[in-house]
Write a protein that holds these residues in place. Structure first.
Motif, PDB file in Angstrom:
ATOM      1  N   PRO A 234      83.383 -15.293  29.425  1.00  0.00           N
ATOM      2  CA  PRO A 234      82.012 -14.813  29.649  1.00  0.00           C
ATOM      3  C   PRO A 234      80.999 -15.648  28.864  1.00  0.00           C
ATOM      4  O   PRO A 234      81.241 -16.036  27.720  1.00  0.00           O
ATOM      5  CB  PRO A 234      82.052 -13.365  29.153  1.00  0.00           C
TER       6      PRO A 234
ATOM      7  N   TYR B 297      87.257  -7.670  27.059  1.00  0.00           N
ATOM      8  CA  TYR B 297      88.316  -8.668  26.903  1.00  0.00           C
ATOM      9  C   TYR B 297      89.647  -7.995  26.564  1.00  0.00           C
ATOM     10  O   TYR B 297      90.691  -8.326  27.139  1.00  0.00           O
ATOM     11  CB  TYR B 297      87.928  -9.658  25.800  1.00  0.00           C
TER      12      TYR B 297
ATOM     13  N   LEU C  81      84.269 -15.784  24.134  1.00  0.00           N
ATOM     14  CA  LEU C  81      82.904 -15.591  24.611  1.00  0.00           C
ATOM     15  C   LEU C  81      82.058 -16.762  24.127  1.00  0.00           C
ATOM     16  O   LEU C  81      82.281 -17.285  23.024  1.00  0.00           O
ATOM     17  CB  LEU C  81      82.317 -14.275  24.105  1.00  0.00           C
TER      18      LEU C  81
ATOM     19  N   TYR D 261      81.666  -6.857  25.222  1.00  0.00           N
ATOM     20  CA  TYR D 261      82.513  -7.881  25.833  1.00  0.00           C
ATOM     21  C   TYR D 261      83.859  -7.992  25.129  1.00  0.00           C
ATOM     22  O   TYR D 261      84.857  -8.381  25.745  1.00  0.00           O
ATOM     23  CB  TYR D 261      81.775  -9.224  25.850  1.00  0.00           C
TER      24      TYR D 261
END
Length: 408
Positions: free
Chosen positions: A81, A127, A52, A123
């Motif tokens: 992301p 993931y 990220l 996130y």
């Protein structure tokens, strides 16, 4: 132990990166690496498995939008992301542009600790779910590969298994004529040897003995000729499983006239078995198709009725009818009131080399040939229906215009 989630913080201000470092240090599930510029960030995402990116929008040199555009242009980094970090209302006006370029979220500065950690954990779970899905997909692909390999292996075994009845049928069918040839040749050899010995002896050969020998020779050659013709016919019949030897010439013909002609050709054979053939055919129904192939299909159906349907009995009825299906197809219905078929026989009736009269004249090829002709050269469909003890029905659906034969 779960691997730490690798976060890249990209900000040209040391104080901002220090603040992020202080927050994430308290949460061991996250690992933080830092970049002070967009150029440095692009190098780091290639060198490290970043999961990220926390990206400042307004930076000197390459700004956040350019960084996102570069990340999206590289296949290796396209799925990472990116969360934009914005400091002013002016930057918030650029949020929509960030989404359009590929960013997934944004946080306004000053960033609240709990909000940052909450977003990172979301996130992180996404993931991990994505990685689990990829792992499952890899396992599925591996399983599919193994299944395909197993299927290919099974197909090879099935092909070999299918060859066994064929080899057995060929051997059994050829055994009788070839055995007759062998026996006849043995007798010829023995009688010729005896005559030769007598010729060389002092006794000589009488006229009656020579005539007897020559008559035996003629009879033996007739037996050999018949047996070899039978063997040739058996081989030719097995070759007919392939469609390549059939006449592919298309012509226009009247269906009723064709079937009436075939009925006449089989009249004597049907009469000898006391089987009545009835035709119910519309007048003027014309097809542009393979006359020889369709004739062969009807021949095989008639042969099947006589050999199997009316086996062990005298008398029966066969009816052949036809009707138009719309403007482009015709359906021919062939039905007999013979013995019918058990379900397990019906399931295999079109399989090559399948027969219930092995060694009794059945090669298991007739209906297979008919099926291949109908579904191949004639471009139609063939379906069998039967109830044991109640006869059999074969439905042939054909286009009024057969497809053009494929070039050899």
């Amino acid at each position: 132990m779960t691997d730490r989630f690798l976060v890249l913080a990209v900000d040209d201000r040391d104080a901002n990166r220090l603040a992020l470092r202080a927050v994430l240090r308290r949460f061991p599930e996250f690992e933080l690496i830092e970049a002070a510029s967009g150029e440095e960030a692009l190098l780091m995402v290639v060198e490290r498995p970043v999961q990220l990116v926390l990206l400042d929008v307004n930076m000197p040199g390459m700004d956040g939008f350019e960084v996102v555009a570069h990340l999206q242009s590289i296949e290796l980094t396209r799925d990472i992301p990116v969360i934009f970090l914005t400091a002013t209302a002016k930057e918030e006006g650029f949020v929509q542009r960030g989404y359009e370029l590929g960013a997934v979220d944004y946080l306004a500065k000053p960033i609240e600790d709990h909000l940052l950690i909450s977003r990172l954990r979301i996130y992180k779970r996404l993931y991990e779910s994505r990685q689990q899905l990829k792992s499952s997909n890899r396992s599925l692909e591996q399983t599919m590969l193994q299944l395909r390999e197993a299927q290919q292996s099974l197909l090879q075994h099935e092909k070999l298994a299918a060859l066994m009845p064929m080899v057995s049928a060929v051997a059994h069918e050829l055994n009788t004529p070839l055995g007759n040839c062998q026996l006849t040749l043995s007798i010829l050899r023995e009688s010729s040897s005896e005559l030769l010995q007598q010729w060389h002896s002092k006794q000589g050969i009488k006229r009656s003995e020579l005539e007897f020998f020559l008559n035996n020779q003629v009879e033996a050659t007739n037996i050999l000729s018949h047996a070899l013709s039978r063997a040739i016919a058996i081989v030719a019949r097995f070759k007919q499983v392939s469609l390549s030897d059939h006449n592919l010439l298309l012509s226009r013909f009247d269906l009723a006239e064709l079937l009436q002609g075939l009925a006449g050709l089989h009249a004597a054979e049907l009469a000898s078995r006391k089987v009545e053939l009835k035709l119910d055919l519309p007048e003027g129904l014309r097809l542009y198709s393979c006359v020889g192939s369709l004739s062969r299909v009807i021949d095989e159906l008639l042969a099947n009725s006589l050999l199997h349907g009316f086996a062990g009995r005298s008398g029966g009825h066969i009816q052949i009818s036809a009707r138009l299906l719309g403007m482009e197809k015709v359906e021919i219905c062939y039905a007999d009131d013979g013995l019918g078929m058990a379900p397990e026989v019906l399931d295999k009736v079109f399989d090559p080399f399948f027969t219930t009269r092995f060694g009794q004249g059945g090669s298991g090829l007739g209906l297979s040939i008919a099926y291949n002709l109908v579904t191949g050269l004639l471009g139609g469909a063939l379906q069998a229906r039967s109830v044991e003890g109640q006869g059999s029905q074969f439905l042939i659906q054909l286009p009024l215009t057969a497809p053009s034969p494929a070039p050899a």
